[in-house]
Design a protein around this motif. Sequence first.
Motif, PDB file in Angstrom:
ATOM      1  N   MET A 433       0.859  -1.191   0.000  1.00  0.00           N
ATOM      2  CA  MET A 433       0.000   0.000   0.000  1.00  0.00           C
ATOM      3  C   MET A 433       0.892   1.236   0.000  1.00  0.00           C
ATOM      4  N   GLN A 434       0.468   2.291  -0.727  1.00  0.00           N
ATOM      5  CA  GLN A 434       1.359   3.412  -1.001  1.00  0.00           C
ATOM      6  C   GLN A 434       1.121   4.620  -0.112  1.00  0.00           C
ATOM      7  N   ASN A 435      -0.023   4.656   0.605  1.00  0.00           N
ATOM      8  CA  ASN A 435      -0.327   5.863   1.377  1.00  0.00           C
ATOM      9  C   ASN A 435      -0.730   5.491   2.796  1.00  0.00           C
ATOM     10  N   ILE A 436      -0.098   6.115   3.749  1.00  0.00           N
ATOM     11  CA  ILE A 436      -0.360   5.790   5.157  1.00  0.00           C
ATOM     12  C   ILE A 436      -1.834   6.049   5.504  1.00  0.00           C
ATOM     13  N   ARG A 437      -2.491   6.945   4.747  1.00  0.00           N
ATOM     14  CA  ARG A 437      -3.919   7.221   4.977  1.00  0.00           C
ATOM     15  C   ARG A 437      -4.802   6.020   4.669  1.00  0.00           C
ATOM     16  N   ASP A 438      -4.234   5.051   3.950  1.00  0.00           N
ATOM     17  CA  ASP A 438      -5.041   3.895   3.557  1.00  0.00           C
ATOM     18  C   ASP A 438      -4.746   2.651   4.383  1.00  0.00           C
ATOM     19  N   VAL A 439      -3.882   2.776   5.381  1.00  0.00           N
ATOM     20  CA  VAL A 439      -3.622   1.614   6.241  1.00  0.00           C
ATOM     21  C   VAL A 439      -4.031   1.881   7.691  1.00  0.00           C
ATOM     22  N   GLU A 440      -4.449   3.108   7.992  1.00  0.00           N
ATOM     23  CA  GLU A 440      -4.930   3.439   9.335  1.00  0.00           C
ATOM     24  C   GLU A 440      -6.457   3.539   9.301  1.00  0.00           C
ATOM     25  N   PRO A 441      -7.137   3.013  10.337  1.00  0.00           N
ATOM     26  CA  PRO A 441      -8.608   3.041  10.340  1.00  0.00           C
ATOM     27  C   PRO A 441      -9.176   4.455  10.226  1.00  0.00           C
ATOM     28  N   TYR A 442      -8.633   5.383  11.018  1.00  0.00           N
ATOM     29  CA  TYR A 442      -9.082   6.785  10.959  1.00  0.00           C
ATOM     30  C   TYR A 442      -7.837   7.652  10.926  1.00  0.00           C
ATOM     31  N   PRO A 443      -7.250   7.862   9.741  1.00  0.00           N
ATOM     32  CA  PRO A 443      -5.980   8.589   9.686  1.00  0.00           C
ATOM     33  C   PRO A 443      -6.127  10.047  10.109  1.00  0.00           C
ATOM     34  N   ARG A 444      -5.160  10.543  10.856  1.00  0.00           N
ATOM     35  CA  ARG A 444      -5.130  11.941  11.284  1.00  0.00           C
ATOM     36  C   ARG A 444      -3.935  12.617  10.645  1.00  0.00           C
ATOM     37  N   THR A 445      -4.209  13.655   9.850  1.00  0.00           N
ATOM     38  CA  THR A 445      -3.154  14.416   9.191  1.00  0.00           C
ATOM     39  C   THR A 445      -3.530  15.897   9.276  1.00  0.00           C
ATOM     40  N   PRO A 446      -2.604  16.801   8.909  1.00  0.00           N
ATOM     41  CA  PRO A 446      -2.915  18.234   9.063  1.00  0.00           C
ATOM     42  C   PRO A 446      -4.256  18.615   8.433  1.00  0.00           C
ATOM     43  N   ARG A 447      -5.053  19.317   9.181  1.00  0.00           N
ATOM     44  CA  ARG A 447      -6.390  19.772   8.762  1.00  0.00           C
ATOM     45  C   ARG A 447      -7.301  18.632   8.329  1.00  0.00           C
ATOM     46  N   ASN A 448      -7.067  17.456   8.860  1.00  0.00           N
ATOM     47  CA  ASN A 448      -7.876  16.302   8.481  1.00  0.00           C
ATOM     48  C   ASN A 448      -8.190  15.455   9.716  1.00  0.00           C
ATOM     49  N   LEU A 449      -9.428  15.559  10.168  1.00  0.00           N
ATOM     50  CA  LEU A 449      -9.855  14.838  11.375  1.00  0.00           C
ATOM     51  C   LEU A 449     -11.303  14.423  11.148  1.00  0.00           C
ATOM     52  N   ILE A 450     -11.469  13.273  10.494  1.00  0.00           N
ATOM     53  CA  ILE A 450     -12.831  12.827  10.159  1.00  0.00           C
ATOM     54  C   ILE A 450     -13.354  11.937  11.274  1.00  0.00           C
ATOM     55  N   PHE A 451     -14.406  12.359  11.897  1.00  0.00           N
ATOM     56  CA  PHE A 451     -15.063  11.689  13.038  1.00  0.00           C
ATOM     57  C   PHE A 451     -14.177  11.700  14.283  1.00  0.00           C
TER      58      PHE A 451
ATOM     59  N   THR B 144      -4.653 -13.051  22.793  1.00  0.00           N
ATOM     60  CA  THR B 144      -4.754 -14.463  22.413  1.00  0.00           C
ATOM     61  C   THR B 144      -6.205 -14.924  22.418  1.00  0.00           C
ATOM     62  N   PHE B 145      -6.942 -14.524  23.452  1.00  0.00           N
ATOM     63  CA  PHE B 145      -8.356 -14.913  23.542  1.00  0.00           C
ATOM     64  C   PHE B 145      -9.107 -14.477  22.287  1.00  0.00           C
ATOM     65  N   PHE B 146      -8.956 -13.230  21.903  1.00  0.00           N
ATOM     66  CA  PHE B 146      -9.738 -12.725  20.783  1.00  0.00           C
ATOM     67  C   PHE B 146      -9.214 -13.219  19.433  1.00  0.00           C
ATOM     68  N   GLN B 147      -7.909 -13.204  19.267  1.00  0.00           N
ATOM     69  CA  GLN B 147      -7.363 -13.615  17.970  1.00  0.00           C
ATOM     70  C   GLN B 147      -7.630 -15.094  17.700  1.00  0.00           C
ATOM     71  N   ASP B 148      -7.579 -15.909  18.731  1.00  0.00           N
ATOM     72  CA  ASP B 148      -7.852 -17.334  18.532  1.00  0.00           C
ATOM     73  C   ASP B 148      -9.254 -17.574  17.988  1.00  0.00           C
ATOM     74  N   GLN B 149     -10.155 -16.649  18.277  1.00  0.00           N
ATOM     75  CA  GLN B 149     -11.525 -16.783  17.780  1.00  0.00           C
ATOM     76  C   GLN B 149     -11.771 -15.968  16.513  1.00  0.00           C
ATOM     77  N   GLY B 150     -10.702 -15.428  15.941  1.00  0.00           N
ATOM     78  CA  GLY B 150     -10.841 -14.714  14.678  1.00  0.00           C
ATOM     79  C   GLY B 150     -11.299 -13.265  14.805  1.00  0.00           C
ATOM     80  N   PHE B 151     -11.307 -12.716  16.013  1.00  0.00           N
ATOM     81  CA  PHE B 151     -11.633 -11.292  16.168  1.00  0.00           C
ATOM     82  C   PHE B 151     -10.537 -10.450  15.511  1.00  0.00           C
ATOM     83  N   VAL B 152     -10.953  -9.361  14.883  1.00  0.00           N
ATOM     84  CA  VAL B 152     -10.003  -8.451  14.250  1.00  0.00           C
ATOM     85  C   VAL B 152      -9.686  -7.306  15.216  1.00  0.00           C
ATOM     86  N   TYR B 153      -8.410  -7.083  15.444  1.00  0.00           N
ATOM     87  CA  TYR B 153      -7.940  -6.020  16.344  1.00  0.00           C
ATOM     88  C   TYR B 153      -7.940  -4.696  15.576  1.00  0.00           C
ATOM     89  N   VAL B 154      -8.634  -3.696  16.098  1.00  0.00           N
ATOM     90  CA  VAL B 154      -8.766  -2.407  15.407  1.00  0.00           C
ATOM     91  C   VAL B 154      -8.138  -1.296  16.249  1.00  0.00           C
TER      92      VAL B 154
END
Lengths: 451, 451
Positions: A433-451, B144-154
């Motif tokens: 993956m090429q952009n850190i914004r696409d590997v973080e669940p809720y990426p935080r960057t300058p002037r960018n804070l969604i939810f 271990t408890f959660f991953q063993d059951q397939g829970f996704v860590y967010v």
Amino acid sequence: MLVKKMKEQAAQMDGQKVEIQGWVRTNRASKKIGFIVINDGSCFTNVQVVYEQDLPTFEQAGKITLGSAVEVKGTFVYTPNGKQSFEIHADSIEVLGACDHDYPIQKKRHSFEYMREIPHIRPRANSYYAIFRLRSVLSMAIHTFFQDQGFVYVHTPIITGNDAEGAGECFTVTTRSDDKYDKDFFGKHAQLTVSGQLHVEPFALTYRNVYTFGPTFRAENSNTTRHASEFWMIEPELAFADLSDDMDCIEAMIKYCINYCLEHAPEEMAFFNQYVDKGVIDRIKHVANSKFVRMTYTEAIEHLEKVKDQFENKDIYWGMDLQSEHERYISEKIVNGPVFLTDYPKDIKAFYMRVNDDNKTVAACDLLVPYVGELVGGSQREERYDVLESRMKELGMDQSILQWYLDLRRFGGCKHSGFGLGFDRMLMYVTGMQNIRDVEPYPRTPRNLIF
Amino acid sequence: MLVKKMKEQAAQMDGQKVEIQGWVRTNRASKKIGFIVINDGSCFTNVQVVYEQDLPTFEQAGKITLGSAVEVKGTFVYTPNGKQSFEIHADSIEVLGACDHDYPIQKKRHSFEYMREIPHIRPRANSYYAIFRLRSVLSMAIHTFFQDQGFVYVHTPIITGNDAEGAGECFTVTTRSDDKYDKDFFGKHAQLTVSGQLHVEPFALTYRNVYTFGPTFRAENSNTTRHASEFWMIEPELAFADLSDDMDCIEAMIKYCINYCLEHAPEEMAFFNQYVDKGVIDRIKHVANSKFVRMTYTEAIEHLEKVKDQFENKDIYWGMDLQSEHERYISEKIVNGPVFLTDYPKDIKAFYMRVNDDNKTVAACDLLVPYVGELVGGSQREERYDVLESRMKELGMDQSILQWYLDLRRFGGCKHSGFGLGFDRMLMYVTGMQNIRDVEPYPRTPRNLIF
């Protein structure tokens, strides 16, 4: 039953009655037969559900929209020669939660930019669906690697009173709307951590081998594909270990993580290899099977001087900070694989790194990998009280704030080393993956804070 | 070689030459013989090193101070009938890092209060040495408890733009020293998260089973033994799960964690049982072997009304928020074990909890355990768009901030449930430690920010 389980036991399940819940990925129907493709969240594989005219709700089934949550009961049909190894022939299809027509994901391909605006929906799109599971798998790889060797996991603080490296701009943490920090919640200025290293060192001087794994923050106004204001970092620290031991640990960790991801997320890795970064599997397998080369900074400069005309930044000299193009040249052209650069000039490195006998360089290492550049930075720490103290004075640091850190050198201090791995960058490296914004669940960057 | 390994292989190692590094716990010498007790960080067990007059550095060895880092080479002696199962007879003892005489830990017992002032040194004292390893072990139990059951860590975000529960005072995150947040780093007001729940729900509606495990923050000015401004929380979320499924998951998790700690940290648990909280092992074993009782809030109120004179707060009525004394009475006297209280009045619970058919209560549960009170809080989430929307209006919440959260109910939303476990409180519960300041590496509380 979870689809993951069904997949594992497909050959034994032919003809059994099954029940699944999941979300509709596609749905198409003719007058006599329909096909709903469902993902139930347990694995990357979708299930095809076949429904026929004799289904009492055949007509309604044909209208179930993409994204809806459904429950299907039916017969498991083993199809070893099909594209998928099984499908389900429906006895009933119930909509548990419908999906409105303005659902932001449609069958067409959406851009990453578009997806970044909808972090609450995008995990359901293939690339993100794969990446966020891999994020979880890679996290567990890290914990398993260290815990199996007896490393103690330490929760270093997020709110801190001392700026760890003197490097990087910091976020202030406050309950006030002015700067009267003496009247603030903690009675003094507080900030978000930029590194857990200084806080974890005391634990290495107790448990020998320790690691952190938590969020860190930089208030830098940089809009690159590799910088985020909030990111997760792993910072192991090893007592009675020198720089060479440190590099052994880094190398073993990287290799372990690669193999763990290939083993625990084969479907996701195949997806990245096909759609995101062709060849990524071969590339990381090559890394996992290579002996990492070690080369001094001084040697690297000699190599670079010979070819300096190739670079945008042609001003190559001993003492310079290497740019990404230089780092990539070393790992891609000179070494053709992962390489540790070691023994950097002390003036471009942090105050806590151990000064070598030449008094010009420090016992630091950066791990450079092809196509990415720096992945890990580590060093042996300065364990000599007087040397560390004079280094801090040289740099004009406020000794009173870090007296506790200095004191560790008076109270059974010893040779010790550690390193920092940017978790998000490692995830980018493993997946392509090429952009850190696409590997973080809720990426935080300058002037960018969604939810 | 690590002491942990030596312990495991003691019977096979008699007579072998070994080498260890570690820190001196005690050192006493007569004219002919000396004994240094060393801990090497790999396990709770110390090693006794015996040194005799024929050691070339015998005199210097006698002067090695408590806390010093040393390296010992010598002969492994198996002593199956001794207090420890082995000792080392020294051929050489080298001081790697001396310890000054103003070392803050001396042989005498120090108070917890004193220790809190020296978070960089206290991990070396027995109670802390045990607790911080247990912290690591319990963390791994969770994963271990959660991953063993397939829970996704967010990794839900630490910096957030919306206040999750509307509950709890928040820390502002800023790069300014005034309140012009529109000109701030993110272009709007930002704060530290108080819960990852709202942010993790979209992932449950994708992967079915997910969990968070990260730091959370409260800017509350409460100085109790159970509150810290920074603490770690685990927030699992399960799709296609109702409150009963939720409680099944909580119960399984608690039992798993207890057994994991007993199995992976037996020495530390024995220490807590002997020195910190006599009987803690029996108590948690009892919990691990009990079927957790389930009782409605309404039933609990009926029980409490009958004995209201026993309480400091005697004003027992349906609709009240239970105090700790009431919760403890239920679990200790009525149930004599862990109990889920369920179906609380909606007015004392959060907006996102699912309203029951009686329209008075919500599908919430609190897990109460003897001697501690509330350990876990969970609920089924309101999945009906119109009900959730009217609940938010009722409470005067700003719908625009949480429209994304509401939208999840329009886009394939479904029945789902989750809970929150305060990690530090769980650690206190398992070990019997009484103050949250003594289970966190660097505790943060009002006007208290050390390092």
